[in-house]
Design a protein around this motif. Structure first.
Motif, PDB file in Angstrom:
ATOM      1  N   THR A  87       1.037  -1.245  -0.585  1.00  0.00           N
ATOM      2  CA  THR A  87       0.187  -0.141   0.096  1.00  0.00           C
ATOM      3  C   THR A  87       0.600   1.300   0.234  1.00  0.00           C
ATOM      4  OG1 THR A  87      -1.271  -1.322   1.336  1.00  0.00           O
ATOM      5  CG2 THR A  87      -1.901   1.548   1.388  1.00  0.00           C
ATOM      6  N   PRO A  88       0.988   1.938  -0.930  1.00  0.00           N
ATOM      7  CA  PRO A  88       1.892   2.888  -1.162  1.00  0.00           C
ATOM      8  C   PRO A  88       1.712   3.670  -0.221  1.00  0.00           C
ATOM      9  CG  PRO A  88       1.297   2.447  -3.799  1.00  0.00           C
ATOM     10  CD  PRO A  88       0.692   1.780  -2.308  1.00  0.00           C
ATOM     11  N   HIS A  89       0.919   4.751   0.172  1.00  0.00           N
ATOM     12  CA  HIS A  89       0.490   5.469   1.237  1.00  0.00           C
ATOM     13  C   HIS A  89       0.869   5.122   2.654  1.00  0.00           C
ATOM     14  CE1 HIS A  89      -1.803   8.535  -1.193  1.00  0.00           C
ATOM     15  NE2 HIS A  89      -2.400   7.793  -1.458  1.00  0.00           N
ATOM     16  N   CYS A  90       0.940   4.040   2.985  1.00  0.00           N
ATOM     17  CA  CYS A  90       1.447   3.969   4.558  1.00  0.00           C
ATOM     18  C   CYS A  90       2.923   2.099   4.817  1.00  0.00           C
ATOM     19  CB  CYS A  90      -0.065   2.077   4.765  1.00  0.00           C
ATOM     20  SG  CYS A  90      -1.312   3.467   4.944  1.00  0.00           S
ATOM     21  N   GLU A  96       2.878  11.725  -3.767  1.00  0.00           N
ATOM     22  CA  GLU A  96       1.018  11.310  -4.150  1.00  0.00           C
ATOM     23  C   GLU A  96       0.687  12.603  -4.833  1.00  0.00           C
ATOM     24  OE1 GLU A  96       0.082  10.835   0.136  1.00  0.00           O
ATOM     25  OE2 GLU A  96       0.064  13.068   0.142  1.00  0.00           O
ATOM     26  N   CYS A  97      -0.273  12.361  -5.415  1.00  0.00           N
ATOM     27  CA  CYS A  97      -0.594  13.830  -6.709  1.00  0.00           C
ATOM     28  C   CYS A  97      -2.037  14.371  -6.018  1.00  0.00           C
ATOM     29  CB  CYS A  97      -0.494  13.810  -7.902  1.00  0.00           C
ATOM     30  SG  CYS A  97      -1.805  12.992  -8.055  1.00  0.00           S
ATOM     31  N   ILE A  98      -2.893  15.153  -6.990  1.00  0.00           N
ATOM     32  CA  ILE A  98      -3.942  16.096  -5.928  1.00  0.00           C
ATOM     33  C   ILE A  98      -4.752  15.056  -6.011  1.00  0.00           C
ATOM     34  CG2 ILE A  98      -4.839  16.740  -8.416  1.00  0.00           C
ATOM     35  CD1 ILE A  98      -6.307  19.316  -7.248  1.00  0.00           C
ATOM     36  N   THR A 244       5.725  14.283  -0.999  1.00  0.00           N
ATOM     37  CA  THR A 244       6.452  12.537  -0.573  1.00  0.00           C
ATOM     38  C   THR A 244       6.234  12.777   0.971  1.00  0.00           C
ATOM     39  OG1 THR A 244       7.263  13.376  -2.943  1.00  0.00           O
ATOM     40  CG2 THR A 244       8.141  11.777  -0.562  1.00  0.00           C
ATOM     41  N   GLU A 245       5.400  11.867   1.389  1.00  0.00           N
ATOM     42  CA  GLU A 245       6.291  11.750   2.567  1.00  0.00           C
ATOM     43  C   GLU A 245       6.387  10.544   2.879  1.00  0.00           C
ATOM     44  OE1 GLU A 245       1.247  13.131   3.760  1.00  0.00           O
ATOM     45  OE2 GLU A 245       1.527  11.244   2.821  1.00  0.00           O
ATOM     46  N   SER A 269      -2.161   6.198 -10.541  1.00  0.00           N
ATOM     47  CA  SER A 269      -2.526   5.706  -9.897  1.00  0.00           C
ATOM     48  C   SER A 269      -2.342   7.085  -8.881  1.00  0.00           C
ATOM     49  CB  SER A 269      -2.261   5.027  -8.481  1.00  0.00           C
ATOM     50  OG  SER A 269      -0.633   4.870  -8.018  1.00  0.00           O
ATOM     51  N   ASP A 270      -3.122   7.477  -7.382  1.00  0.00           N
ATOM     52  CA  ASP A 270      -2.305   8.718  -7.260  1.00  0.00           C
ATOM     53  C   ASP A 270      -1.067   8.862  -6.339  1.00  0.00           C
ATOM     54  OD1 ASP A 270      -3.227   8.562  -3.559  1.00  0.00           O
ATOM     55  OD2 ASP A 270      -4.583   7.331  -4.888  1.00  0.00           O
ATOM     56  N   ALA A 271      -1.053   7.808  -6.318  1.00  0.00           N
ATOM     57  CA  ALA A 271       0.105   8.124  -5.224  1.00  0.00           C
ATOM     58  C   ALA A 271       0.956   6.608  -5.227  1.00  0.00           C
ATOM     59  CB  ALA A 271       0.317   7.774  -3.691  1.00  0.00           C
TER      60      ALA A 271
END
Length: 284
Positions: A87-90, A96-98, A244-245, A269-271
């Motif tokens: 899961t890219p966000h986590c 990530e983008c808008i 970027t996180e 994808s969004d991220a």
């Protein structure tokens, strides 16, 4: 603020792949060695220790297997042939983008339009503050504040504000595999993110799992301020901005001005997982 483009003045390729160039940013010229980039991403170690947010499943790699084939040379297969799940966000460093916020399905590949970006690295100690947030702040909340951003950015050339890279203290190595459900991270106050927007920052890179409080009743206050979005509506004026996180900025990288290469795979994808590379600059 009007951004000056990067102008390539000279380029030199030597033996052993030492690639040097002279570039122009604003009214100044700099030497850069493109063979000496510094990676500030967290390598994603599948099936092993890795950072995690919201308690999602860890990122895994599993050898593909069917009735006639196994993709693992250690198990007799002809080659290694793995299926990845993450899961890219986590699960680690990601950009990530808008499209992270909007009903319109915008992808990061179409949003990240630049390859070499003037950037500034700063170091901040998050703290309790009289700054604000929605929902209301809790006693245990630590913030990246506007005053600290102003103080830290002021010494540096504003031609390098296009990307702001923030290292938070303490900067322990366990950021490489920290469980953020057990270690409550800091986040941006409203005033801090409004200041970032006022500087016309296009790319914001942070070593925390989110610019927002992890649980903020779904407001995503700082994200929405950065992309200037409301009610999940797409804002075409901020499509090229990225966050970027979960980066990691080692101690041997000093605060100052750099050239950033923000690398992503061709994901629609969004991220996507990302690999930010910093290049040191020496003024000519």
């Amino acid at each position: 603020m009007v951004w000056q483009c990067i102008k390539l003045v000279k380029y030199e390729k030597r033996r052993f792949f030492v690639m040097k160039a002279e570039i122009e940013i604003g009214s100044k010229k700099f030497n850069v060695d493109f063979s000496r980039g510094k990676d500030i991403s967290i390598p994603l170690d599948f099936n092993n220790l890795q950072p995690n947010t919201y308690g999602v499943d860890i990122a895994t790699a599993k050898a593909y297997k069917d009735d006639q084939f196994i993709g693992d040379t250690r198990s007799g297969g002809p080659c290694n042939f793995e299926t990845l799940n993450f899961t890219p966000h986590c699960n680690g460093t990601h950009t990530e983008c808008i499209g992270h916020l909007t009903d319109k399905r915008v992808n990061i590949l179409s949003s990240l339009e630049e390859e070499m970006i003037p950037s500034t690295v700063i170091t901040i100690i998050p703290k309790k503050s009289i700054d604000s947030y929605v929902p209301d702040l809790e006693d245990s909340d630590l913030l990246i504040t506007k005053n600290d951003l102003v103080d830290k950015l002021l010494p540096f050339d504003n031609n390098f504000y296009k990307a702001i890279i923030i290292r938070t203290l303490p900067n322990k190595n366990d950021k490489m595999h920290r469980d953020y459900m057990q270690n409550k991270p800091p986040f941006f106050s409203i005033e801090a993110m409004q200041y970032i927007v006022s500087l016309e920052v296009t790319h914001l890179l942070v070593d925390i799992p989110s610019v927002d409080r992890l649980y903020d009743d779904g407001n995503l206050t700082a994200h929405n301020l950065f992309w200037e979005t409301k009610s999940k509506k797409f804002n075409p004026n901020t499509k090229s901005k990225t966050i970027t996180e979960m980066i990691y900025v080692p101690e041997d990288i000093s605060d100052g001005s750099y050239l950033l290469n923000l690398q992503i795979p061709a994901f629609l994808s969004d991220a996507a997982p990302s690999r930010p590379i910093l290049y040191e600059l020496n003024e000519v």
